[in-house]
Enzyme design. Sequence first.
Site, PDB file in Angstrom:
ATOM      1  N   GLU A  34       0.872  -1.184   0.000  1.00 10.18           N
ATOM      2  CA  GLU A  34       0.000   0.000   0.000  1.00 10.18           C
ATOM      3  C   GLU A  34       0.908   1.233   0.000  1.00 10.18           C
ATOM      4  O   GLU A  34       1.625   1.474   0.966  1.00 10.18           O
ATOM      5  CB  GLU A  34      -0.895  -0.066   1.248  1.00 10.18           C
ATOM      6  CG  GLU A  34      -1.783   1.122   1.425  1.00 10.18           C
ATOM      7  CD  GLU A  34      -2.528   1.502   0.146  1.00 10.18           C
ATOM      8  OE1 GLU A  34      -3.267   0.661  -0.397  1.00 10.18           O
ATOM      9  OE2 GLU A  34      -2.356   2.652  -0.320  1.00 10.18           O
ATOM     10  N   CYS A  52       3.825  -2.670  -8.371  1.00 13.99           N
ATOM     11  CA  CYS A  52       2.527  -2.179  -7.907  1.00 13.99           C
ATOM     12  C   CYS A  52       2.675  -0.953  -6.997  1.00 13.99           C
ATOM     13  O   CYS A  52       2.987   0.125  -7.500  1.00 13.99           O
ATOM     14  CB  CYS A  52       1.723  -3.308  -7.280  1.00 13.99           C
ATOM     15  SG  CYS A  52      -0.034  -2.920  -7.230  1.00 13.99           S
ATOM     16  N   ARG A  68      -5.552  -4.325  -7.075  1.00 11.63           N
ATOM     17  CA  ARG A  68      -5.777  -2.867  -6.911  1.00 11.63           C
ATOM     18  C   ARG A  68      -4.628  -2.083  -7.536  1.00 11.63           C
ATOM     19  O   ARG A  68      -4.006  -1.211  -6.923  1.00 11.63           O
ATOM     20  CB  ARG A  68      -5.943  -2.500  -5.433  1.00 11.63           C
ATOM     21  CG  ARG A  68      -7.268  -3.013  -4.871  1.00 11.63           C
ATOM     22  CD  ARG A  68      -7.416  -2.767  -3.371  1.00 11.63           C
ATOM     23  NE  ARG A  68      -7.399  -1.347  -3.031  1.00 11.63           N
ATOM     24  CZ  ARG A  68      -8.426  -0.518  -3.212  1.00 11.63           C
ATOM     25  NH1 ARG A  68      -9.539  -0.947  -3.751  1.00 11.63           N
ATOM     26  NH2 ARG A  68      -8.333   0.737  -2.856  1.00 11.63           N
ATOM     27  N   HIS A  92       2.416  -7.976 -10.086  1.00  6.05           N
ATOM     28  CA  HIS A  92       3.239  -8.577  -9.020  1.00  6.05           C
ATOM     29  C   HIS A  92       3.955  -9.848  -9.503  1.00  6.05           C
ATOM     30  O   HIS A  92       3.491 -10.952  -9.189  1.00  6.05           O
ATOM     31  CB  HIS A  92       2.347  -9.006  -7.855  1.00  6.05           C
ATOM     32  CG  HIS A  92       1.710  -7.896  -7.098  1.00  6.05           C
ATOM     33  ND1 HIS A  92       2.277  -7.322  -5.989  1.00  6.05           N
ATOM     34  CD2 HIS A  92       0.537  -7.249  -7.284  1.00  6.05           C
ATOM     35  CE1 HIS A  92       1.479  -6.384  -5.515  1.00  6.05           C
ATOM     36  NE2 HIS A  92       0.423  -6.322  -6.289  1.00  6.05           N
ATOM     37  N   GLU A 114       6.391 -11.190  -8.261  1.00  4.76           N
ATOM     38  CA  GLU A 114       6.871 -11.930  -7.084  1.00  4.76           C
ATOM     39  C   GLU A 114       5.844 -12.958  -6.611  1.00  4.76           C
ATOM     40  O   GLU A 114       6.171 -13.824  -5.814  1.00  4.76           O
ATOM     41  CB  GLU A 114       7.234 -10.946  -5.946  1.00  4.76           C
ATOM     42  CG  GLU A 114       6.074 -10.218  -5.273  1.00  4.76           C
ATOM     43  CD  GLU A 114       5.569  -8.990  -6.048  1.00  4.76           C
ATOM     44  OE1 GLU A 114       5.934  -8.832  -7.230  1.00  4.76           O
ATOM     45  OE2 GLU A 114       4.799  -8.228  -5.454  1.00  4.76           O
TER      46      GLU A 114
HETATM   47  N1  GLN Z   1      -3.466   0.213  -4.413  1.00  3.69           N
HETATM   48  C1  GLN Z   1      -2.192   0.082  -3.771  1.00  3.69           C
HETATM   49  C2  GLN Z   1      -1.512   1.417  -3.532  1.00  3.69           C
HETATM   50  O1  GLN Z   1      -2.021   2.446  -3.803  1.00  3.69           O
HETATM   51  C3  GLN Z   1      -1.254  -0.796  -4.563  1.00  3.69           C
HETATM   52  C4  GLN Z   1      -1.719  -2.199  -4.492  1.00  3.69           C
HETATM   53  C5  GLN Z   1      -0.626  -3.221  -4.554  1.00  3.69           C
HETATM   54  O2  GLN Z   1       0.544  -2.958  -4.370  1.00  3.69           O
HETATM   55  N2  GLN Z   1      -1.056  -4.423  -4.775  1.00  3.69           N
HETATM   56  O3  GLN Z   1      -0.441   1.417  -3.048  1.00  3.69           O
END
Ligand code: GLN
Length: 210
Positions: free
Chosen positions: A58, A89, A148, A188, A190
């Site tokens: 996040e 991400c 996300r 991702h 990983e």
């Molecule tokens: N939505 C997340 C963010 O804003 C990212 C999501 C993720 O790393 N899977 O950081």
Amino acid sequence: MTFGRDAQAGQLCIGVLALQGDIREHVRALTECGALARPVRRPEELDDVDALVIPGGESTTISKLAVDFGLLDPIRKRIGEGMPAYGSCAGMIMLASEVLDGRPDQQSFGGIEMTVRRNAFGRQVDSFEAPVELAGMPGPAFHAVFIRAPWVERVGPDVEVLGRVDRPDHPGRIVAVRQRNLLATAFHPELTPDRRVHRYFVEMAGRQLA
Ligand code: GLN
């Protein structure tokens, strides 16, 4: 090359930013690619690594913890000095020069001249898997896991687009980029066994530091 303390000759020491996110999965992937991987949580630990991976998680939390742990400016400085870095991400968001739909106080390390939109694919497709052809990574399309995920809305002239994904309402969205020694994916790698992205990064970092 400034080999990390415990690295054997010729072995890259790659840090994984260990503030929040899927740290262990990146450590495993890098190790499988022949690098010495270690968590980085403090500025002194950053000094010991040749390159850095910023995991998925996040980005608002990673941003806040980077400030709290005194890592924001040291990482910006290392990136400015040419340290290779890879973000997946949330890590992609952290490497973006501009973030849309972020929190007002959200910080990024920057480095890649691009505009990234957080949570861009929308609620109904919060998570999905899709094939992505990746330039410079031969073989079948990469089975990419998006959670996300952000997408890239604008890239600067020095940014190479490595991959795009097609979604029903969003054809051809940019989801993998490189600017010199900086690499970012909205998905991702990983979390899946295909190691082509991590191998690409380890080789790229090795060439950069040779
Ligand atoms: N939505 C997340 C963010 O804003 C990212 C999501 C993720 O790393 N899977 O950081």
